[in-house]
Scaffold this motif. Structure first.
Motif, PDB file in Angstrom:
ATOM      1  N   ASN A   2       0.836  -1.193   0.000  1.00 22.82           N
ATOM      2  CA  ASN A   2       0.000   0.000   0.000  1.00 22.82           C
ATOM      3  C   ASN A   2       0.883   1.260   0.000  1.00 22.82           C
ATOM      4  OD1 ASN A   2       0.699   0.789   2.641  1.00 22.82           O
ATOM      5  ND2 ASN A   2      -0.981  -0.368   3.548  1.00 22.82           N
ATOM      6  N   THR A   3       0.259   2.404  -0.166  1.00 23.30           N
ATOM      7  CA  THR A   3       0.978   3.679  -0.296  1.00 23.30           C
ATOM      8  C   THR A   3       1.762   4.012   0.964  1.00 23.30           C
ATOM      9  OG1 THR A   3      -0.771   4.432  -1.766  1.00 23.30           O
ATOM     10  CG2 THR A   3       0.713   6.099  -0.926  1.00 23.30           C
ATOM     11  N   ASP A   4       1.168   3.809   2.134  1.00 26.52           N
ATOM     12  CA  ASP A   4       1.868   4.107   3.387  1.00 26.52           C
ATOM     13  C   ASP A   4       3.139   3.275   3.515  1.00 26.52           C
ATOM     14  OD1 ASP A   4      -0.203   5.818   3.904  1.00 26.52           O
ATOM     15  OD2 ASP A   4      -1.046   4.665   5.568  1.00 26.52           O
ATOM     16  N   THR A   5       3.026   1.988   3.204  1.00 25.89           N
ATOM     17  CA  THR A   5       4.175   1.084   3.282  1.00 25.89           C
ATOM     18  C   THR A   5       5.241   1.506   2.274  1.00 25.89           C
ATOM     19  OG1 THR A   5       2.671  -0.694   3.927  1.00 25.89           O
ATOM     20  CG2 THR A   5       4.875  -1.336   3.219  1.00 25.89           C
ATOM     21  N   HIS A   6       4.809   1.870   1.063  1.00 23.61           N
ATOM     22  CA  HIS A   6       5.754   2.328   0.035  1.00 23.61           C
ATOM     23  C   HIS A   6       6.518   3.559   0.525  1.00 23.61           C
ATOM     24  CE1 HIS A   6       7.424   3.423  -3.847  1.00 23.61           C
ATOM     25  NE2 HIS A   6       6.963   4.657  -3.623  1.00 23.61           N
ATOM     26  N   ARG A   7       5.810   4.497   1.143  1.00 23.57           N
ATOM     27  CA  ARG A   7       6.460   5.715   1.649  1.00 23.57           C
ATOM     28  C   ARG A   7       7.504   5.376   2.705  1.00 23.57           C
ATOM     29  NH1 ARG A   7       0.737   8.331   2.135  1.00 23.57           N
ATOM     30  NH2 ARG A   7       0.521   9.268   0.075  1.00 23.57           N
ATOM     31  N   GLU A   9       9.145   2.560   2.988  1.00 20.24           N
ATOM     32  CA  GLU A   9      10.276   1.931   2.283  1.00 20.24           C
ATOM     33  C   GLU A   9      11.154   2.996   1.627  1.00 20.24           C
ATOM     34  OE1 GLU A   9      11.307  -1.252   2.402  1.00 20.24           O
ATOM     35  OE2 GLU A   9       9.711  -1.419   3.891  1.00 20.24           O
ATOM     36  N   ARG A  10      10.519   3.981   1.047  1.00 22.48           N
ATOM     37  CA  ARG A  10      11.257   5.087   0.413  1.00 22.48           C
ATOM     38  C   ARG A  10      12.015   5.891   1.475  1.00 22.48           C
ATOM     39  NH1 ARG A  10      12.935   7.298  -4.333  1.00 22.48           N
ATOM     40  NH2 ARG A  10      12.230   9.409  -4.702  1.00 22.48           N
ATOM     41  N   LEU A  11      11.408   6.087   2.629  1.00 24.87           N
ATOM     42  CA  LEU A  11      12.055   6.779   3.748  1.00 24.87           C
ATOM     43  C   LEU A  11      13.285   5.991   4.212  1.00 24.87           C
ATOM     44  CD1 LEU A  11      12.147   9.044   5.860  1.00 24.87           C
ATOM     45  CD2 LEU A  11      10.475   7.737   7.201  1.00 24.87           C
ATOM     46  N   SER A  40      11.171   7.278  14.040  1.00 21.92           N
ATOM     47  CA  SER A  40      11.454   5.953  14.585  1.00 21.92           C
ATOM     48  C   SER A  40      10.179   5.106  14.631  1.00 21.92           C
ATOM     49  CB  SER A  40      12.055   6.103  15.982  1.00 21.92           C
ATOM     50  OG  SER A  40      12.284   4.840  16.547  1.00 21.92           O
ATOM     51  N   GLN A  41       9.075   5.715  15.041  1.00 25.63           N
ATOM     52  CA  GLN A  41       7.787   5.005  15.085  1.00 25.63           C
ATOM     53  C   GLN A  41       7.338   4.603  13.680  1.00 25.63           C
ATOM     54  OE1 GLN A  41       4.944   7.411  17.206  1.00 25.63           O
ATOM     55  NE2 GLN A  41       6.315   7.684  18.949  1.00 25.63           N
ATOM     56  N   LEU A  42       7.572   5.495  12.708  1.00 27.23           N
ATOM     57  CA  LEU A  42       7.214   5.172  11.318  1.00 27.23           C
ATOM     58  C   LEU A  42       8.013   3.962  10.824  1.00 27.23           C
ATOM     59  CD1 LEU A  42       7.183   8.728   9.655  1.00 27.23           C
ATOM     60  CD2 LEU A  42       5.201   7.266  10.090  1.00 27.23           C
ATOM     61  N   LEU A  43       9.313   4.010  11.074  1.00 32.69           N
ATOM     62  CA  LEU A  43      10.198   2.959  10.568  1.00 32.69           C
ATOM     63  C   LEU A  43       9.964   1.616  11.241  1.00 32.69           C
ATOM     64  CD1 LEU A  43      13.403   5.133  10.277  1.00 32.69           C
ATOM     65  CD2 LEU A  43      12.030   4.237   8.392  1.00 32.69           C
ATOM     66  N   SER A  44       9.504   1.648  12.481  1.00 30.15           N
ATOM     67  CA  SER A  44       9.229   0.397  13.191  1.00 30.15           C
ATOM     68  C   SER A  44       7.856  -0.171  12.844  1.00 30.15           C
ATOM     69  CB  SER A  44       9.344   0.612  14.699  1.00 30.15           C
ATOM     70  OG  SER A  44       8.327   1.482  15.141  1.00 30.15           O
ATOM     71  N   GLY A  45       7.065   0.601  12.097  1.00 27.59           N
ATOM     72  CA  GLY A  45       5.748   0.135  11.704  1.00 27.59           C
ATOM     73  C   GLY A  45       4.665   0.449  12.713  1.00 27.59           C
ATOM     74  N   ASN A  46       4.988   1.202  13.754  1.00 26.03           N
ATOM     75  CA  ASN A  46       4.005   1.537  14.777  1.00 26.03           C
ATOM     76  C   ASN A  46       3.051   2.644  14.345  1.00 26.03           C
ATOM     77  OD1 ASN A  46       5.053  -0.378  16.505  1.00 26.03           O
ATOM     78  ND2 ASN A  46       6.465   1.060  17.456  1.00 26.03           N
ATOM     79  N   MET A  70       7.146   8.572  -5.058  1.00 20.79           N
ATOM     80  CA  MET A  70       7.769   8.198  -6.331  1.00 20.79           C
ATOM     81  C   MET A  70       8.320   6.786  -6.268  1.00 20.79           C
ATOM     82  SD  MET A  70       9.876  11.588  -7.317  1.00 20.79           S
ATOM     83  CE  MET A  70       9.076  13.167  -7.494  1.00 20.79           C
ATOM     84  N   SER A  71       8.604   6.242  -7.430  1.00 22.23           N
ATOM     85  CA  SER A  71       9.152   4.901  -7.541  1.00 22.23           C
ATOM     86  C   SER A  71      10.548   4.849  -6.935  1.00 22.23           C
ATOM     87  CB  SER A  71       9.203   4.505  -9.022  1.00 22.23           C
ATOM     88  OG  SER A  71       9.978   3.351  -9.182  1.00 22.23           O
ATOM     89  N   ASN A  72      10.921   3.707  -6.418  1.00 26.71           N
ATOM     90  CA  ASN A  72      12.257   3.515  -5.864  1.00 26.71           C
ATOM     91  C   ASN A  72      13.298   3.206  -6.921  1.00 26.71           C
ATOM     92  OD1 ASN A  72      11.449   3.919  -3.223  1.00 26.71           O
ATOM     93  ND2 ASN A  72      11.025   1.762  -2.878  1.00 26.71           N
TER      94      ASN A  72
END
Length: 160
Positions: A2-7, A9-11, A40-46, A70-72
């Motif tokens: 999904n878009t949130d997960t993609h963001r 990953e891009r982060l 940190s919370q974003l990267l941990s998936g929280n 954007m695409s990776n």
């Protein structure tokens, strides 16, 4: 994905420029400790990285609006004939490189300041490097006086 997960990953890829260190990333962009905790919370998936949060982070870090979406994949390379480009005189190569840098900087400034970066006009504010140097030299040049008559020479009369 999904878009949130993609963001996110891009982060993570963006953080790789800082060896994955959130503190180094935040120092570089002048972000607070609160923002570091949030990242940190974003990267941990929280927490999800939603639309508003993504746009805010892009703006804080001077990235174009939508950059996290954007695409990776690697950006496409500039296509040109390197052999022909190499045959250009040095001054012409510098002119082309200067123009490319100008276009990229203008686009980045527009992308950061607006939601949709409009195409650039080729006549818009571009002054080739040689003309920039000449203009700076003319601005710094003091008028000379003709030694015989104590008058400004014709070359300097126009500049004054």
């Amino acid at each position: 994905m999904n878009t949130d997960t993609h963001r996110v990953e891009r982060l993570k890829l963006w953080l790789d420029e800082f060896d994955g260190k959130i503190a180094a990333f935040c120092r570089h962009y002048g972000l607070s400790r609160t923002r570091a905790s949030y990242l940190s919370q974003l990267l941990s998936g929280n927490r999800p990285l939603g639309e508003r949060a993504a746009r805010k982070l892009e703006a804080e870090c001077n990235r174009p609006n939508g950059w996290l979406d954007m695409s990776n994949s690697e950006p496409q390379k500039l296509k040109y004939d390197a052999a022909r480009f190499g045959q250009l005189p040095q001054a012409d190569r510098e002119l082309v490189e200067g123009f490319i840098e100008f276009v990229l900087q203008r686009w980045e400034r527009r992308a950061v300041s607006s939601t949709k970066a409009a195409p650039l006009s080729m006549s818009e504010d571009y002054v080739p490097p040689a003309q920039q140097i000449e203009a700076m030299q003319m601005a710094n040049r003091k008028p000379r006086k003709n030694a015989e008559h104590g008058k400004k020479t014709s070359r300097n009369r126009n500049a004054a």
